[in-house]
Write a protein that holds these residues in place. Structure first.
Motif, PDB file in Angstrom:
ATOM      1  N   ALA A  41       8.569  -7.256  -2.243  1.00 27.43           N
ATOM      2  CA  ALA A  41       7.985  -6.412  -1.196  1.00 27.43           C
ATOM      3  C   ALA A  41       8.137  -7.027   0.191  1.00 27.43           C
ATOM      4  O   ALA A  41       8.217  -6.299   1.173  1.00 27.43           O
ATOM      5  CB  ALA A  41       6.514  -6.150  -1.490  1.00 27.43           C
ATOM      6  N   ASP A  42       8.208  -8.345   0.273  1.00 23.34           N
ATOM      7  CA  ASP A  42       8.279  -8.996   1.579  1.00 23.34           C
ATOM      8  C   ASP A  42       9.706  -9.289   2.033  1.00 23.34           C
ATOM      9  O   ASP A  42       9.931 -10.050   2.958  1.00 23.34           O
ATOM     10  CB  ASP A  42       7.461 -10.284   1.580  1.00 23.34           C
ATOM     11  CG  ASP A  42       7.940 -11.277   0.525  1.00 23.34           C
ATOM     12  OD1 ASP A  42       8.875 -10.958  -0.237  1.00 23.34           O
ATOM     13  OD2 ASP A  42       7.376 -12.372   0.459  1.00 23.34           O
ATOM     14  N   VAL A  54      10.863  -2.250  -6.256  1.00 25.88           N
ATOM     15  CA  VAL A  54      10.207  -3.180  -5.349  1.00 25.88           C
ATOM     16  C   VAL A  54       9.034  -3.803  -6.094  1.00 25.88           C
ATOM     17  O   VAL A  54       8.218  -3.083  -6.678  1.00 25.88           O
ATOM     18  CB  VAL A  54       9.724  -2.482  -4.062  1.00 25.88           C
ATOM     19  CG1 VAL A  54       8.930  -3.447  -3.186  1.00 25.88           C
ATOM     20  CG2 VAL A  54      10.899  -1.902  -3.283  1.00 25.88           C
ATOM     21  N   ARG A  56       5.612  -5.862  -5.969  1.00 25.50           N
ATOM     22  CA  ARG A  56       4.492  -6.226  -5.088  1.00 25.50           C
ATOM     23  C   ARG A  56       3.512  -7.070  -5.900  1.00 25.50           C
ATOM     24  O   ARG A  56       3.014  -6.627  -6.925  1.00 25.50           O
ATOM     25  CB  ARG A  56       3.807  -4.967  -4.578  1.00 25.50           C
ATOM     26  CG  ARG A  56       4.650  -4.154  -3.644  1.00 25.50           C
ATOM     27  CD  ARG A  56       3.921  -2.864  -3.221  1.00 25.50           C
ATOM     28  NE  ARG A  56       4.570  -2.235  -2.108  1.00 25.50           N
ATOM     29  CZ  ARG A  56       5.609  -1.420  -2.194  1.00 25.50           C
ATOM     30  NH1 ARG A  56       6.129  -1.150  -3.360  1.00 25.50           N
ATOM     31  NH2 ARG A  56       6.148  -0.896  -1.112  1.00 25.50           N
ATOM     32  N   TRP A  75       7.248  -0.818  -8.125  1.00 31.71           N
ATOM     33  CA  TRP A  75       7.437   0.512  -7.553  1.00 31.71           C
ATOM     34  C   TRP A  75       8.896   0.900  -7.698  1.00 31.71           C
ATOM     35  O   TRP A  75       9.789   0.199  -7.213  1.00 31.71           O
ATOM     36  CB  TRP A  75       7.034   0.521  -6.075  1.00 31.71           C
ATOM     37  CG  TRP A  75       5.555   0.451  -5.860  1.00 31.71           C
ATOM     38  CD1 TRP A  75       4.684  -0.457  -6.393  1.00 31.71           C
ATOM     39  CD2 TRP A  75       4.771   1.318  -5.056  1.00 31.71           C
ATOM     40  NE1 TRP A  75       3.412  -0.200  -5.968  1.00 31.71           N
ATOM     41  CE2 TRP A  75       3.432   0.887  -5.134  1.00 31.71           C
ATOM     42  CE3 TRP A  75       5.070   2.422  -4.251  1.00 31.71           C
ATOM     43  CZ2 TRP A  75       2.397   1.519  -4.468  1.00 31.71           C
ATOM     44  CZ3 TRP A  75       4.041   3.046  -3.576  1.00 31.71           C
ATOM     45  CH2 TRP A  75       2.722   2.599  -3.691  1.00 31.71           C
TER      46      TRP A  75
END
Length: 144
Positions: A41-42, A54, A56, A75
């Motif tokens: 996510a980052d 993604v 997280r 996700w």
């Protein structure tokens, strides 16, 4: 049950290890997820293909000694209009992690298991022009 061995591993930590597990999963390739379609996510990378995943990570929920439980959301993003393919991909990612990825070594510890916490609702992301399907998991491990 035998420990899972990663190609090129062990990786630095649980985050890097999880990304590699998903990138190396043959069953996800069969469903149309490219090996380079898994992102943290980052990340500064912007996915250019669909579908993509993604990852997280949440904050530690519990820690006893060096044993930890970290929540994870996976996700899935896919083309607008149909949730069928992305739902199959996130369901397979969860099945693969919880059933096949047991006792995975990292450079500083191990992920003992992944816990399935269920699939989320149908969402959309206007920024990526994508349908989105979240899946909630947790990683249980020790060390780093």
């Amino acid at each position: 049950m035998m420990a899972m061995t990663l190609i090129g591993g062990p990786y630095e930590d649980a985050r890097a290890t999880l990304a590699q597990l998903l990138k190396q999963a043959p069953s996800l390739r069969e469903l149309g997820l490219a090996e380079n379609a898994v992102f943290q996510a980052d990340t500064a990378e912007s996915p250019s293909m669909k579908p993509f995943l993604v990852i997280r990570w949440g904050d530690n929920e519990q820690m006893v000694g060096t044993t930890w439980v970290d929540p994870i959301d996976i996700w899935g993003y896919d083309e607008l209009g149909d949730y069928t393919r992305i739902t199959a991909i996130v369901r397979e990612a969860a099945r693969y992690l919880s059933e096949e990825c047991i006792h995975v070594a990292t450079a500083s510890g191990r992920i003992s298991q992944f816990v399935d916490r269920g699939i989320g609702g149908d969402l959309a992301d206007d920024g990526f022009d994508a349908v989105v399907k979240p899946y909630r998991m947790a990683a249980v491990g020790n060390g780093g």
